[in-house]
Design an enzyme around this catalytic site. Structure first.
Site, PDB file in Angstrom:
ATOM      1  N   ASN A 119      29.957  -0.212  81.687  1.00  0.00           N
ATOM      2  CA  ASN A 119      29.210  -0.959  82.586  1.00  0.00           C
ATOM      3  C   ASN A 119      28.649  -0.399  83.992  1.00  0.00           C
ATOM      4  O   ASN A 119      27.283  -0.460  84.209  1.00  0.00           O
ATOM      5  CB  ASN A 119      29.725  -2.454  82.883  1.00  0.00           C
ATOM      6  CG  ASN A 119      29.611  -3.466  81.642  1.00  0.00           C
ATOM      7  OD1 ASN A 119      29.602  -3.049  80.455  1.00  0.00           O
ATOM      8  ND2 ASN A 119      29.520  -4.736  81.932  1.00  0.00           N
ATOM      9  N   GLY A 155      27.969  -6.241  92.572  1.00  0.00           N
ATOM     10  CA  GLY A 155      28.494  -7.695  93.471  1.00  0.00           C
ATOM     11  C   GLY A 155      27.894  -8.733  93.097  1.00  0.00           C
ATOM     12  O   GLY A 155      26.725  -9.142  93.660  1.00  0.00           O
ATOM     13  N   GLN A 202      52.762 -12.189  52.637  1.00  0.00           N
ATOM     14  CA  GLN A 202      51.471 -12.790  52.412  1.00  0.00           C
ATOM     15  C   GLN A 202      50.597 -13.338  53.823  1.00  0.00           C
ATOM     16  O   GLN A 202      49.574 -12.720  54.037  1.00  0.00           O
ATOM     17  CB  GLN A 202      51.472 -14.331  51.635  1.00  0.00           C
ATOM     18  CG  GLN A 202      50.193 -14.935  51.330  1.00  0.00           C
ATOM     19  CD  GLN A 202      50.386 -16.043  50.447  1.00  0.00           C
ATOM     20  OE1 GLN A 202      51.001 -16.753  50.714  1.00  0.00           O
ATOM     21  NE2 GLN A 202      49.780 -16.038  49.237  1.00  0.00           N
ATOM     22  N   GLU A 244      30.498 -10.865  81.806  1.00  0.00           N
ATOM     23  CA  GLU A 244      28.989 -10.697  81.594  1.00  0.00           C
ATOM     24  C   GLU A 244      28.459 -12.588  81.046  1.00  0.00           C
ATOM     25  O   GLU A 244      27.497 -12.326  80.124  1.00  0.00           O
ATOM     26  CB  GLU A 244      28.553  -9.855  80.608  1.00  0.00           C
ATOM     27  CG  GLU A 244      29.029  -8.597  81.073  1.00  0.00           C
ATOM     28  CD  GLU A 244      28.525  -8.206  82.575  1.00  0.00           C
ATOM     29  OE1 GLU A 244      27.070  -8.425  82.550  1.00  0.00           O
ATOM     30  OE2 GLU A 244      29.202  -7.624  83.162  1.00  0.00           O
TER      31      GLU A 244
END
Length: 401
Positions: A95, A131, A287, A371
Site C-alpha cells: 500500500n 495519514g 471428516q 481501506e
C-alpha cells in the site's frame, strides 16, 4: 495536476508469471527463513524494503519514465498476494510504497512533487505513510476529521491528530488529509504531501503485540505545523477525490494480500493435517477437517477470480470501484474463515511463537477493517445493487474532472 490516465500496460502473461516466480522465490528464500530472527530483533526491516524496491516490487503501477516498470494492476496484485503469503506484516509496503502514496502522487502531484518523491518511494530509498484516519473515526474519516489546515500567506498551518498510521515512525514523507474549510464537509478536505522532519510533526508508536514487530502503527500529532502551499496534492478542496482514488487502489492491494494470507492458511493446514496424528490416524482423515480444507480450497479459487477480475479491469482502463470493493469484502470474509479454521486444525500449537498461526488470525481480522471495514463494504455493495448510490460515481467524477 489530475492525471488519471490509465497506464499503458503491456505485460505479457509470461512476464506476469515470471514476476510471480521471482516474488515467490524471494518469499521462500529471503523472508520465511528470517521471520523468527526479525521478530525477535524488533527492528523495522528496512533492508527487506530496499531489496523489494530493487526487485521492482513497488513500481508496477508507475510508468517507466518515472522509475517504475508500468506492468500494471495485475502485477501489483501478484506482488501483494505473494508477499502476504510469505509473511503478512511485510506486505504492508504494497500500500504505502506501491499504491496509496506513490500512485497518489503520480495521479495528483505536480511535476516537481512527482520528480522529488515517486522514484525514491518505489525504490524504498525513502518510506511513505498515509495519514487519513483519526482517533474519533477510521471509516468515518471525513465526519470525524478534526485536523485543520489554516491558510497563512503562502503557507498552511496544520493542527490535529491521526491514528493507526502504518510506518509513520519510520517514514520520510506523509500524505496528510486536513479540513481547509470545516463547514464544507467533504468539499472542505485537502491533501498535503509533508516531509516527516517538518517542525510540528510527531509520530508515536502504538504497541500492538498481536501484530508482531515488523509493521509499526502510530499516532500522529501536528502542532502548528507550517507547510508551504506547494505541498498540497491537487487543489484546495480536492482532498476527498484524492482519498477516494487512493482507497480504490488500496482496496485492491488489501484484497490481494488477504488472498495471499488465505493461501498461506490453506497450505499450512494441508501440511499439518497430513503430518499430525490423533487416535492413530492422520487428522486429515477426519471428516470435519476434510470439510474445513475443502472449504478453503473452494474459497481460494473464488477469491482469486474476484481479485484478478478487478485488477484486469483497471489494467483495461475501466473503473473498477465496485469490483475492488466486492473483492475486498469477500476475500476478507474468506480470509477470516480460513485463519479460524487453521487455528482449529493446529489446536494448541496455533498459539506458539514458533509458528505464524496467531499472526495469520490477527492480520485476517486487521485487513477486514483496512481501506474500509467489512460492514461498510456491505452497505456500499447493497446501495449499489439497489441503485441508490452507485459505487463508481466518485471515480467517474474524478476521471472526468
Amino acid at each position: 495536476m489530475n492525471d488519471m490516465t490509465p497506464l499503458a500496460t503491456s505485460a505479457s502473461r509470461e512476464e506476469l508469471e515470471a514476476l510471480r516466480d521471482v516474488m515467490r522465490d524471494f518469499g521462500k528464500n529471503e523472508i520465511r527463513p528470517r521471520i523468527r530472527d526479525l521478530e525477535l530483533a524488533g527492528e523495522f526491516p528496512r533492508e527487506i524494503y530496499r531489496q523489494l524496491g530493487e526487485l521492482g516490487a513497488y513500481g508496477t503501477m508507475i510508468p517507466e519514465n518515472m522509475g517504475g516498470s508500468g506492468m500494471g494492476f495485475e502485477a501489483l496484485a501478484i506482488v501483494s498476494e505473494e508477499l502476504a503469503y510469505a509473511y503478512p506484516p511485510l506486505s504492508a509496503g504494497m500500500n504505502l510504497q506501491a499504491a496509496t502514496v506513490p500512485l497518489t502522487i503520480r495521479n495528483w502531484g505536480t511535476p516537481e512533487q512527482i520528480e522529488k518523491y515517486v522514484a525514491k518511494l518505489i525504490s524504498a530509498e525513502i518510506l511513505g505513510c498515509n495519514g487519513m484516519s483519526e482517533p474519533d473515526g477510521g471509516t468515518d474519516f471525513l465526519g470525524a476529521m478534526r485536523t485543520v489546515a489554516v491558510r497563512d500567506g503562502d503557507d498552511y498551518i496544520i493542527n490535529g491528530t491521526k491514528m493507526w498510521i502504518t510506518n509513520a515512525n519510520v517514514a520520510d514523507v506523509a500524505i496528510i488529509y486536513c479540513k481547509t474549510d470545516p463547514k464544507a464537509k467533504h468539499k472542505g478536505v485537502s491533501a498535503f504531501l509533508v516531509p516527516t522532519d517538518t517542525p510540528g510533526f510527531a509520530a508515536s508508536r502504538v504497541k500492538c503485540r498481536v501484530l508482531g514487530n515488523l509493521m509499526p502503527t502510530n499516532g500522529l500529532t501536528f502542532t502548528d505545523m507550517r507547510v508551504p502551499a506547494s505541498c498540497m496534492l491537487g487543489a484546495e478542496g480536492e482532498g476527498f477525490k484524492v482519498a477516494m482514488t487512493a482507497m480504490d487502489f488500496g482496496r485492491l492491494t488489501v484484497a490481494a494480500r488477504s488472498l495471499g494470507l488465505t493461501r498461506a492458511c490453506l497450505d499450512a493446514s494441508l501440511e499439518y493435517a497430513d503430518l499430525r496424528t490423533a487416535f492413530g490416524e492422520k487428522i486429515g482423515s477426519f471428516q470435519m477437517i476434510k470439510h474445513q480444507l475443502a472449504d478453503m480450497v473452494v474459497e481460494v479459487a473464488a477469491a482469486t477470480e474476484l481479485v484478478y477480475k478487478a485488477a484486469r479491469m483497471y489494467d483495461a482502463g475501466d473503473i473498477a470501484t465496485r469490483e475492488s470493493s466486492i473483492a475486498k469484502y469477500y476475500v476478507g470474509e474468506v480470509c477470516n474463515r480460513a485463519a479460524q479454521a487453521t487455528a482449529e486444525i493446529f489446536g494448541g500449537y496455533a498459539f506458539s511463537d514458533e509458528l505464524p498461526i496467531s499472526i495469520y488470525l490477527n492480520f485476517a481480522k486487521l485487513w477486514q477493517t483496512g481501506e474500509g471495514s467489512a460492514n461498510l463494504q456491505r452497505i456500499l455493495i447493497a446501495d449499489d445493487a439497489l441503485g441508490w448510490k452507485l459505487m463508481d460515481r466518485h471515480a467517474q467524477k474524478v476521471r472526468n474532472a
